[in-house]
Design a protein around this motif. Structure first.
Motif, PDB file in Angstrom:
ATOM      1  N   ASP A 167       6.852   1.704 -12.556  1.00  0.00           N
ATOM      2  CA  ASP A 167       5.673   2.210 -13.266  1.00  0.00           C
ATOM      3  C   ASP A 167       6.027   3.448 -14.082  1.00  0.00           C
ATOM      4  N   GLY A 226      -0.514   0.035  -1.785  1.00  0.00           N
ATOM      5  CA  GLY A 226       0.792  -0.354  -1.262  1.00  0.00           C
ATOM      6  C   GLY A 226       1.398   0.617  -0.282  1.00  0.00           C
ATOM      7  N   MET A 261      10.507  -0.407  -1.158  1.00  0.00           N
ATOM      8  CA  MET A 261       9.663  -1.169  -2.077  1.00  0.00           C
ATOM      9  C   MET A 261       8.735  -0.245  -2.850  1.00  0.00           C
ATOM     10  N   ARG A 262       8.200   0.752  -2.139  1.00  0.00           N
ATOM     11  CA  ARG A 262       7.299   1.697  -2.800  1.00  0.00           C
ATOM     12  C   ARG A 262       8.053   2.470  -3.885  1.00  0.00           C
ATOM     13  N   LYS A 299       3.727  -0.987   2.435  1.00  0.00           N
ATOM     14  CA  LYS A 299       5.028  -1.553   2.098  1.00  0.00           C
ATOM     15  C   LYS A 299       6.137  -0.634   2.597  1.00  0.00           C
ATOM     16  N   ASP A 351       8.565   0.171  -6.879  1.00  0.00           N
ATOM     17  CA  ASP A 351       7.300   0.029  -7.605  1.00  0.00           C
ATOM     18  C   ASP A 351       6.997   1.269  -8.432  1.00  0.00           C
ATOM     19  N   TRP A 352       7.128   2.424  -7.757  1.00  0.00           N
ATOM     20  CA  TRP A 352       6.807   3.691  -8.413  1.00  0.00           C
ATOM     21  C   TRP A 352       7.713   3.922  -9.618  1.00  0.00           C
TER      22      TRP A 352
END
Lengths: 298, 311
Positions: free
Chosen positions: B74, B59, B66-67, B62, B70-71
């Motif tokens: 997670d 990714g 957004m990253r 992106k 996402d990170w």
């Protein structure tokens, strides 16, 4: 010279032992290349691990290098790196601190919030994170430590700058039509630098400790340049057979740090009003009691 | 009281958000192409095509926001990505390492508390006499001796000379003693001064005068009047020191061959393993924030003055 006057005035109140230790450290550090009796990095495996002798005053390490010379050169390494760390950190700290103190408002709030966060994270973790991202090396170490150190001088210089800005002569300057530049460079900056310098000397001990710690972890001063923390970690595998090589650099570093810490404490104590002694308390009590008497007379 | 707690919780959440932002920015701004690193890790030749494929997979294309989302998603679920050095999951033995470091910090905090209270009381009981001077000297020595030197001295004294305790490993309470003591020295020294100075200040307050005029003895005043008074102060200082212990753990864990978080962080820094550095940093920062929160709540519980202010 005017700037140094408060420093000299304060020096008289310092504990002598601390001043002697610091003086020795600075003198050794400055003149190390001329003082060291032997080349600190000449190896002689035949002479490895020797005890004290006429040729090697404090013996030799596991590679046969003269420990006494290495200890002296290490003082130089330490002094230079502490100087550069504090130099960079104070430049950043004073600049941002005086800007915050001059401008106030949201700039002040923002900068001081950053300073708060920086001060609440241990300096070792900040500097290690920076080294982890940028990669090890001498200048990375200086930069990393400076990044961990500037919030301290930033907070102090902001406090000093705020107090200077509230003084009447600044107001008078404003009325006279002095430009912001003149106020900042002519009055605010010089006044702040003088006051912050005093605190920086008190901070030098912890900075020396941080340099040694990073070197101990293998991320600061790289061999063959001698440094106390790195000498200690070098000798650690031979702790059982040759403890002297571990003890000597450790003791040298501890002595320097004790000197700076004592100095820092007395600087802090001279700033903070001392608790009343019993005699002072008695005088105060007598004074207070006499007020009552005057009232009853009246 | 509930108002205070909710306000404090909100404050902590903001700080947590800022901490995550710092960790994320640090790794995003790191030099070098992450996709190349990962492609090489997988044993493939890093051809431009393959690198592109990897970048797509993790990714990298992106947008930053957004990253980050996402990170963070997670990370909250305990997934900190894969290590760039070993290719294994960073979170694999994170729990185990956290337990090791937790043991270190908890034990040292207890020891530091005990030593500092003893030294501080010694000084406060005989102010400016010999015991006070000894405790002051010990505090200066403890605060000035580098932790790694303390560790080396401990190993030399207890493992080499007297052969009483093991010098390395994490197996059983006997092997915990030396690291505990090593980490405890610095906070014990600092805290003993806090206790000593706090007690002296408390002993000059009017309520001590009242206690004296009631005919209470010095010991009774120190323990019953002055000690509760300095508890909030002590808890505050202890919190700071517990936070600093994470830094000490980085030095002490490799020295005693403990596989803790500090050791992991240091290894990550050495090999520029960004994901490990990021994960450890996030855990450390979270730890500081949680410790600060606990300290504030504990102070609220032990200081009736603050409690009244908020109720």
């Amino acid at each position: 010279m005017n700037m140094l006057n408060p420093i000299f005035a304060r020096l008289n109140k310092m504990p002598r032992a601390a001043l002697i230790t610091i003086g020795l450290f600075v003198a050794l550090g400055t003149f190390a290349p001329w003082l060291a009796p032997q080349d600190p990095s000449t190896q002689s495996l035949l002479d490895a691990g020797l005890g004290p002798s006429a040729a090697h005053w404090l013996g030799t390490d596991h590679l046969g290098r003269d420990t006494f010379s290495r200890l002296i050169i290490a003082a130089n390494t330490s002094l230079v790196s502490v100087g550069s760390v504090l130099g960079v950190a104070m430049t950043i700290g004073i600049l941002l601190g005086t800007i915050a103190g001059y401008h106030r408002g949201w700039v002040d709030d923002l900068l001081m919030r950053v300073v708060d966060v920086g001060l609440s994270i241990p300096s070792l973790i900040i500097s290690l994170a920076v080294i982890g991202i940028v990669g090890p090396g001498y200048w990375t170490m200086v930069l990393a430590l400076a990044l961990a150190w500037w919030p301290m001088s930033g907070r102090i210089s902001r406090a000093v700058a705020v107090s200077i800005m509230s003084k009447p002569h600044i107001e008078a300057l404003r009325v006279l039509g002095a430009s912001p530049w003149r106020i900042y460079f002519g009055h605010l900056l010089p006044g702040t630098i003088g006051a912050v310098m005093v605190y920086a000397t008190a901070d030098a001990g912890t900075a020396a400790l941080a340099v040694a710690t990073l070197s101990f972890l293998g991320l600061g001063i790289q061999p063959p340049t001698p440094e106390w923390g790195q000498m200690l970690v070098d000798a650690l595998p031979y702790l059982e057979s040759d403890p002297r090589q571990v003890l000597l650099p450790g003791l040298a570093l501890t002595a320097a740090v004790i000197g700076f810490n004592t100095l820092g404490e007395s600087i802090a104590l001279n700033r903070i009003p001392k608790p009343l002694t019993r005699r002072m308390l008695a005088i105060r009590r007598a004074e207070v009691a006499s007020w009552g008497k005057e009232n009853s007379d009246a | 009281m509930i108002h205070f707690i909710s306000k404090r919780l909100k404050h902590s959440l903001v700080l947590l958000f800022m901490a995550s932002l710092v960790c994320f920015t640090l790794v995003v701004s790191a030099p070098g192409n992450v996709a190349v690193l990962i492609a090489e890790l997988r044993g493939a030749v890093a051809t431009p095509g393959y690198v592109e494929q990897v970048a797509e997979e993790i990714g990298l294309h992106k947008p930053l926001l957004m990253r980050y989302v996402d990170w963070l998603g997670d990370a909250v679920r305990g997934d900190f990505g894969i290590s760039y050095r070993t290719g294994t999951n960073v979170s694999a033995d994170l729990a185990n390492r956290m337990f090791v470091t937790g043991t270190l910090i908890a034990g040292s905090a207890v020891i530091a508390t005990l030593i500092s209270l003893a030294l501080g009381f010694l000084g406060a009981f005989w102010p400016y006499k010999l015991p006070d001077r000894v405790s002051r000297g010990l505090a200066l020595l403890g605060a000035s001796t580098p932790t790694f030197f303390v560790g080396a001295l401990m190993i030399y004294a207890f493992s080499v000379t007297f052969q009483l305790l093991p010098s390395f490993g994490f197996n059983g309470p006997k092997s915990w003693i030396l690291p505990w003591l090593t980490v405890a020295v610095l906070p014990a020294a600092v805290l003993s001064r806090v206790v000593r100075v706090g007690l002296e200040e408390a002993m000059t307050s009017p309520f001590v005068l009242t206690a004296k005029s009631k005919g209470l003895g010095r010991t009774a005043i120190l323990f019953r009047e002055a000690l509760p008074n300095i508890t909030p102060l002590f808890i505050n200082a202890l919190g700071t020191q517990v936070g600093l212990m994470t830094a000490t753990a980085i030095i002490v864990e490799p020295l005693f061959a403990w596989q803790g978080l500090g050791d992991y962080f240091l290894a990550g820094v050495r090999f520029r393993d960004f994901m490990v550095v990021q994960a450890c940093l996030l855990i450390f920062l979270t730890f500081f924030i949680v410790v600060n929160l606990i300290v504030d709540l504990a102070v609220l519980l032990t200081d009736p003055r603050i409690r009244r202010q908020w109720s």
